[in-house]
Design a protein around this motif. Structure first.
Motif, mmCIF file in Angstrom:
data_model
loop_
_atom_site.group_PDB
_atom_site.id
_atom_site.type_symbol
_atom_site.label_atom_id
_atom_site.label_comp_id
_atom_site.label_asym_id
_atom_site.label_seq_id
_atom_site.Cartn_x
_atom_site.Cartn_y
_atom_site.Cartn_z
ATOM 1 N N TYR A 1 -7.437 -43.648 24.569
ATOM 2 C CA TYR A 1 -6.836 -44.099 25.826
ATOM 3 C C TYR A 1 -5.934 -45.313 25.583
ATOM 4 O O TYR A 1 -4.840 -45.400 26.128
ATOM 5 C CB TYR A 1 -7.915 -44.476 26.847
ATOM 6 N N ILE A 2 -6.424 -46.235 24.762
ATOM 7 C CA ILE A 2 -5.637 -47.440 24.466
ATOM 8 C C ILE A 2 -4.341 -47.039 23.745
ATOM 9 O O ILE A 2 -3.263 -47.533 24.073
ATOM 10 C CB ILE A 2 -6.464 -48.440 23.624
ATOM 11 N N ALA A 3 -4.470 -46.110 22.785
ATOM 12 C CA ALA A 3 -3.288 -45.646 22.043
ATOM 13 C C ALA A 3 -2.269 -45.002 22.983
ATOM 14 O O ALA A 3 -1.059 -45.231 22.864
ATOM 15 C CB ALA A 3 -3.714 -44.655 20.964
ATOM 16 N N ILE A 4 -2.761 -44.214 23.937
ATOM 17 C CA ILE A 4 -1.861 -43.560 24.898
ATOM 18 C C ILE A 4 -1.156 -44.610 25.761
ATOM 19 O O ILE A 4 0.062 -44.544 25.989
ATOM 20 C CB ILE A 4 -2.645 -42.542 25.770
ATOM 21 N N ALA A 5 -1.924 -45.605 26.239
ATOM 22 C CA ALA A 5 -1.333 -46.665 27.074
ATOM 23 C C ALA A 5 -0.250 -47.418 26.296
ATOM 24 O O ALA A 5 0.831 -47.704 26.838
ATOM 25 C CB ALA A 5 -2.427 -47.619 27.542
ATOM 26 N N LEU A 6 -0.538 -47.720 25.016
ATOM 27 C CA LEU A 6 0.446 -48.431 24.180
ATOM 28 C C LEU A 6 1.690 -47.571 23.956
ATOM 29 O O LEU A 6 2.815 -48.074 23.972
ATOM 30 C CB LEU A 6 -0.179 -48.826 22.835
ATOM 31 N N GLY A 7 1.463 -46.272 23.741
ATOM 32 C CA GLY A 7 2.579 -45.347 23.528
ATOM 33 C C GLY A 7 3.483 -45.272 24.749
ATOM 34 O O GLY A 7 4.715 -45.311 24.635
ATOM 35 N N PHE B 1 11.162 -49.570 24.963
ATOM 36 C CA PHE B 1 12.184 -49.407 23.919
ATOM 37 C C PHE B 1 13.030 -48.134 24.046
ATOM 38 O O PHE B 1 14.001 -47.979 23.318
ATOM 39 C CB PHE B 1 11.529 -49.455 22.532
ATOM 40 N N ALA B 2 12.633 -47.259 24.962
ATOM 41 C CA ALA B 2 13.388 -46.012 25.171
ATOM 42 C C ALA B 2 13.791 -45.360 23.848
ATOM 43 O O ALA B 2 14.978 -45.252 23.518
ATOM 44 C CB ALA B 2 14.628 -46.288 26.020
ATOM 45 N N PRO B 3 12.827 -44.905 23.038
ATOM 46 C CA PRO B 3 13.140 -44.301 21.728
ATOM 47 C C PRO B 3 13.840 -42.952 21.883
ATOM 48 O O PRO B 3 13.896 -42.414 22.995
ATOM 49 C CB PRO B 3 11.760 -44.139 21.094
ATOM 50 N N PRO B 4 14.350 -42.378 20.771
ATOM 51 C CA PRO B 4 14.994 -41.064 20.863
ATOM 52 C C PRO B 4 14.059 -40.001 21.451
ATOM 53 O O PRO B 4 12.830 -40.135 21.367
ATOM 54 C CB PRO B 4 15.316 -40.732 19.396
ATOM 55 N N PHE B 5 14.677 -38.953 21.980
ATOM 56 C CA PHE B 5 13.911 -37.910 22.675
ATOM 57 C C PHE B 5 12.817 -37.307 21.802
ATOM 58 O O PHE B 5 11.716 -37.023 22.275
ATOM 59 C CB PHE B 5 14.868 -36.806 23.158
ATOM 60 N N LEU B 6 13.127 -37.137 20.497
ATOM 61 C CA LEU B 6 12.172 -36.491 19.586
ATOM 62 C C LEU B 6 10.853 -37.268 19.525
ATOM 63 O O LEU B 6 9.768 -36.679 19.523
ATOM 64 C CB LEU B 6 12.788 -36.369 18.188
ATOM 65 N N ILE B 7 10.961 -38.598 19.479
ATOM 66 C CA ILE B 7 9.748 -39.431 19.414
ATOM 67 C C ILE B 7 8.950 -39.291 20.712
ATOM 68 O O ILE B 7 7.726 -39.119 20.694
ATOM 69 C CB ILE B 7 10.124 -40.906 19.143
ATOM 70 N N THR B 8 9.665 -39.333 21.832
ATOM 71 C CA THR B 8 8.988 -39.191 23.133
ATOM 72 C C THR B 8 8.311 -37.825 23.224
ATOM 73 O O THR B 8 7.151 -37.729 23.640
ATOM 74 C CB THR B 8 10.013 -39.348 24.283
ATOM 75 N N ALA B 9 9.032 -36.785 22.826
ATOM 76 C CA ALA B 9 8.481 -35.425 22.907
ATOM 77 C C ALA B 9 7.259 -35.282 21.996
ATOM 78 O O ALA B 9 6.256 -34.670 22.372
ATOM 79 C CB ALA B 9 9.550 -34.410 22.513
ATOM 80 N N PHE C 1 5.232 -37.672 21.079
ATOM 81 C CA PHE C 1 4.142 -38.428 21.706
ATOM 82 C C PHE C 1 3.483 -37.606 22.822
ATOM 83 O O PHE C 1 2.261 -37.506 22.894
ATOM 84 C CB PHE C 1 4.696 -39.756 22.258
ATOM 85 N N VAL C 2 4.320 -37.018 23.674
ATOM 86 C CA VAL C 2 3.792 -36.204 24.780
ATOM 87 C C VAL C 2 2.998 -35.017 24.220
ATOM 88 O O VAL C 2 1.907 -34.699 24.709
ATOM 89 C CB VAL C 2 4.945 -35.726 25.702
#
Lengths: 65, 145
Positions: free
Chosen positions: B18-24, B31-39, B41-42
């Motif tokens: 849960y903590i890792a998800i909140a930090l992510g 920082f609005a990282p590139p789409f690939l990183i966001t995808a 993570f999701v």
């Protein structure tokens, strides 16, 4: 619910971890059941009885709540 | 003994995840990282949720499964009323609204303040559920030791 798992286990010289492995549950589960802090499900109670080659009534006593 | 118990609960429960998800979520928002990183993570979050669900309801250790169900029940019974109470409080206290607005303005994701505000609401509600889950899990294992 009271039970005599601890005594039966000691007679067999099994550790809680050994019994847990035979039953497919964790050592913590065995500890909680032995201490009467958790009542096992019916399938697990049957497994316990089978492991000790006894009936459920011989292991668990619902009269001593 | 107390330290051992804390480590035990932390390892047994999904608190670390849960903590890792909140930090992510915070990282993506700030920082609005590139789409690939966001995808990615999701995707990891979805995989973790599926794994948790399977391990809770299909796990062989019934004490742990029962503990997880107890924790989820506590989480919803604490998290949902507290979330609703906070929304009522936010409507009544302008200072809270100002704080949320200024927090939303900190983000670099380029999303509108309304969208960020909604996202913060989701994160807040999830956080409360996580806290409830942690409390439930701790109480469960305390009572079974």
């Amino acid at each position: 619910m009271k039970n005599n798992i601890r005594v039966l286990r000691a007679e067999k010289r099994w550790t809680q971890a050994d019994l847990g492995k035979m039953l497919g549950v964790s050592r913590n589960s065995v500890n909680a059941i032995e201490n009467g802090k958790y009542d096992p499900s019916l399938p697990l109670a049957f497994r316990i009885a089978r492991v000790f080659k006894k009936t459920i009534e011989e292991i668990f006593d619902d009269q001593q709540d | 003994m107390k330290r051992r118990f804390v480590i035990f609960v932390a390892l047994k429960s999904p608190i670390a995840a849960y903590i890792a998800i909140a930090l992510g979520v915070a990282y993506i928002w700030i920082f609005a990282p590139p789409f690939l990183i966001t995808a990615t993570f999701v995707g990891l979050c979805i995989m973790w949720s599926a794994w948790t669900f399977i391990s809770v309801f299909r796990g062989t250790d019934e004490l742990n499964s029962a503990g997880a169900r107890y924790a989820l029940a506590i989480a919803s019974s604490i998290g949902v009323p507290l979330s609703i109470a906070f929304v009522m409080l936010m409507i009544a206290v302008p200072l809270i609204q100002d704080t949320i607005e200024s927090t939303a303005a900190l983000g670099k994701s380029g999303l509108s303040p309304t969208t960020i505000g909604f996202g913060l609401g989701v994160v807040f509600t999830t956080t409360l559920q996580c806290v409830g889950c942690a409390i439930g899990y701790t109480l469960w294992w305390r009572s079974k030791r």
